[in-house]
Design an enzyme around this catalytic site. Structure first.
Site, PDB file in Angstrom:
ATOM      1  N   GLN A 270      72.203  -3.658  24.648  1.00  0.00           N
ATOM      2  CA  GLN A 270      73.328  -3.394  25.541  1.00  0.00           C
ATOM      3  C   GLN A 270      74.461  -2.676  24.806  1.00  0.00           C
ATOM      4  O   GLN A 270      74.813  -3.033  23.681  1.00  0.00           O
ATOM      5  CB  GLN A 270      73.854  -4.704  26.132  1.00  0.00           C
ATOM      6  N   TYR A 299      60.749  -8.116  32.232  1.00  0.00           N
ATOM      7  CA  TYR A 299      61.543  -6.993  31.709  1.00  0.00           C
ATOM      8  C   TYR A 299      62.437  -7.499  30.571  1.00  0.00           C
ATOM      9  O   TYR A 299      63.643  -7.289  30.550  1.00  0.00           O
ATOM     10  CB  TYR A 299      62.399  -6.359  32.809  1.00  0.00           C
ATOM     11  N   GLU A 320      57.168  -7.711  28.651  1.00  0.00           N
ATOM     12  CA  GLU A 320      57.802  -6.421  28.352  1.00  0.00           C
ATOM     13  C   GLU A 320      56.717  -5.372  28.114  1.00  0.00           C
ATOM     14  O   GLU A 320      55.795  -5.590  27.330  1.00  0.00           O
ATOM     15  CB  GLU A 320      58.696  -6.546  27.117  1.00  0.00           C
ATOM     16  N   ASP A 367      65.445  -8.936  34.717  1.00  0.00           N
ATOM     17  CA  ASP A 367      66.461  -7.957  34.315  1.00  0.00           C
ATOM     18  C   ASP A 367      65.810  -6.574  34.375  1.00  0.00           C
ATOM     19  O   ASP A 367      65.595  -5.918  33.351  1.00  0.00           O
ATOM     20  CB  ASP A 367      66.974  -8.266  32.909  1.00  0.00           C
ATOM     21  N   CYS A 394      71.709  -3.848  37.167  1.00  0.00           N
ATOM     22  CA  CYS A 394      72.723  -2.808  36.972  1.00  0.00           C
ATOM     23  C   CYS A 394      72.833  -1.919  38.208  1.00  0.00           C
ATOM     24  O   CYS A 394      73.487  -0.879  38.167  1.00  0.00           O
ATOM     25  CB  CYS A 394      72.408  -1.965  35.735  1.00  0.00           C
TER      26      CYS A 394
END
Length: 436
Positions: A270, A299, A320, A367, A394
Site C-alpha cells: 500500500q 486476493y 493469491e 481485498d 478501492c
C-alpha cells in the site's frame, strides 16, 4: 454545435465533472468540483453526453487558495486544489450514495477516516525520462512529458533521490526514451521508500547498455538501499520484466505495528502506510469479534492482512494468484514467526471451488482489485456455512454491486468505514462487515 453552460455538481470515479441539464447527464473532462463551465459536446451516448471544458465561467467555491503548483504533483490528483474539508465531504458522500443507490441500502451516514498528512504520504513514485535527460511524468491527456524537480505527494526520502538522480543523469548524459520513435534508453524509474529508512530504485531500460560507472556513482551517494534494472524492449511498454540486481539489498523492509515485511521489487504494498495500517486494524476488530476457526483470505497479496490477523485465527487460508507475492508472503510469515497460514497460488475463483467451506465458525476476507468479485466466489461463499465477511475495496461501485449480490444469500450490511487512502484524488478505500 453550440457550447453549453454547465454547473459541476459531482465527480465520477475517473475524476470527470458531472452535470445535469434538461434531464441529461453530462460527464465533463477537466472540470473541477463546484465550478460552472462552458463546455462543448465530444460524444453523445444513449443515456449521457461526454463533454470537454472550454473555460471556467464561475470558479469553484471549494478551491484551496494555498494549493500547490500542478507540475509538482507527479501524477493524477484531481482534488489537489480543493480544500481538504470538501475533499472529505465529497468522498464520504460518494461512498454513502453509491452504496445506497446500487446496494439498495438506506444509510444516513458512514464513518470516514481522514488522513493526517495531505502531502508527502506516498511511499512510491514512477517517473519517466525525457530524451534530453529530464525527469518527468506523462501528462494526463497524452504522452507528452511534464518535467519535475519535486513531487509533493511522495516522501521526503523519495524527493531527495529524485534530486540526486537528476544531477547524476545530466552529469553522465543518460538518455530517456521517446515513445514516438521507440528510441532512447531509460523508459521508467520506480522509487520506493519505507518508514524504516530503506529505499529501492528500479530503472526500466529499452535495451542493454553498459552503465556501470553511472550505477557506481548512484551507489556512492548512499541514498538508495536496493537498486535494480530491467530490460523491456517492447514499444511503449514501461512494465518491469526480468530483473537484474545491481547493488545493495535485494529487498527492503517496512513495519506495520508489531510486524515486519520484506518488500521485493515486484511486490504490491500500500502506498499510504499509515492509513493502510488503520484499515488492517479495523479488519482485526471485526475478526476478533468472531475469532474464527478458519479465515479464508482471497486476493491476499504478500499476506499482509493474513499475518496481522494470524494471532486471532486458528488457521488462515491465503489465496493469491501471483507466485512472487506468495513467495514473499511465506518469507514474511517466517520473519514474523507465523505458522498457521496455508497458501494457494491460483486465481481466487478457481481456489474457492477447491476449498472445503463446510466448517463451523468460519469467516471470509476479500481485498479484490477494482473489478470486484467474480460471481462464482459470491455464490460459493453464499451457499457455504460462512456467516461473516470482511470486504476491503478501492472501488465503491463494485463493492456496492457485490453487497447487493451477497444480500441475496441473507447477508446484512453491518458497518461501513471509508478511509482517505489516496489523498487529493477521487479514490477512497472502504471496509465493510457483512453478517447473517
Amino acid at each position: 454545435m453550440e457550447n453549453i453552460k454547465l454547473e459541476i455538481i459531482d465527480l465520477d470515479d475517473n475524476g470527470r465533472g458531472i452535470a445535469r441539464k434538461d434531464n441529461i447527464i453530462y460527464f465533463v473532462n477537466n472540470a473541477k468540483l463546484g465550478e460552472t463551465v462552458e463546455a462543448r459536446t465530444v460524444q453523445k451516448k444513449k443515456s449521457f453526453i461526454i463533454a470537454e471544458k472550454i473555460k471556467t465561467i464561475t470558479p469553484s467555491p471549494y478551491l484551496n487558495e494555498n494549493s500547490v503548483e500542478e507540475n509538482k504533483l507527479c501524477g493524477v490528483f484531481d482534488l489537489y486544489d480543493i480544500s481538504y474539508k470538501h475533499q472529505i465531504s465529497f468522498k464520504r458522500n460518494n461512498i454513502l450514495n453509491t452504496i445506497n443507490r446500487i446496494a439498495g441500502e438506506n444509510l444516513n451516514d458512514i464513518n470516514f477516516i481522514s488522513a493526517e498528512n495531505q502531502y508527502h504520504y506516498r511511499n512510491k513514485l514512477e517517473l519517466k525520462l525525457t530524451p534530453t535527460g529530464k525527469l518527468a511524468h506523462f501528462s494526463r491527456k497524452s504522452n507528452s512529458f511534464v518535467e519535475v524537480d519535486e513531487c509533493v505527494m511522495v516522501t521526503n526520502e523519495i524527493n531527495t533521490i529524485v534530486q540526486k538522480l537528476q544531477n547524476l543523469i545530466l552529469d553522465y548524459g543518460i538518455q530517456g526514451y521517446d515513445p514516438k520513435t521507440n528510441k532512447g534508453l531509460v523508459k521508467n524509474i520506480i522509487i520506493r521508500s519505507t518508514s524504516l529508512g530503506d529505499t529501492m530504485c528500479i530503472f526500466v531500460l529499452n535495451k542493454e547498455r553498459n552503465m556501470n560507472d553511472f550505477y557506481k556513482a548512484i551507489q556512492n551517494e548512499k541514498i538508495i538501499s536496493s537498486f535494480y534494472i530491467s530490460i523491456n524492449s517492447k514499444k511503449n511498454d514501461y512494465k518491469i520484466q526480468k530483473l537484474q540486481h545491481i547493488f545493495g539489498k535485494k529487498k527492503i523492509q517496512e513495519k506495520l505495528g508489531d510486524y515486519n515485511f520484506n518488500i521485493s521489487p515486484k511486490a504490491f504494498f500500500q502506498v499510504n502506510k499509515d492509513i493502510a495500517f488503520q484499515i488492517y486494524q479495523k479488519a482485526r476488530e471485526y475478526v476478533k469479534k468472531i475469532q474464527p476457526s478458519i479465515l479464508v483470505d482471497l486476493y491476499s497479496g504478500v499476506s499482509t492482512t493474513s499475518i496481522i490477523l494470524s494471532d486471532i485465527c486458528k488457521k488462515i487460508i491465503s489465496v493469491e494468484i501471483n507466485k512472487d507475492a506468495v513467495f514473499d508472503a511465506k518469507e514474511n510469515a517466517l520473519l514474523n514467526g507465523v505458522d498457521n497460514i496455508e497458501w494457494m497460488s491460483k486465481p481466487a475463483e478457481k481456489a474457492i471451488e477447491e476449498i472445503n467451506l463446510e466448517f463451523d465458525n468460519g469467516m471470509a476476507l476479500f481485498d479484490p482489485p477494482r473489478a470486484g468479485l467474480d460471481n462464482v466466489i459470491i455464490e460459493k461463499i453464499g451457499k457455504s456455512k460462512i456467516d461473516n465477511i470482511v470486504y476491503i475495496s478501492c472501488n465503491p461501485s463494485t463493492l456496492a454491486r457485490d453487497i447487493k449480490r451477497f444480500k441475496q444469500y441473507g447477508y446484512k450490511l453491518e458497518e461501513v468505514t471509508g478511509y482517505d487512502q489516496f489523498v487529493n484524488t477521487v479514490e477512497s478505500e472502504v471496509i465493510v462487515l457483512l453478517s447473517r
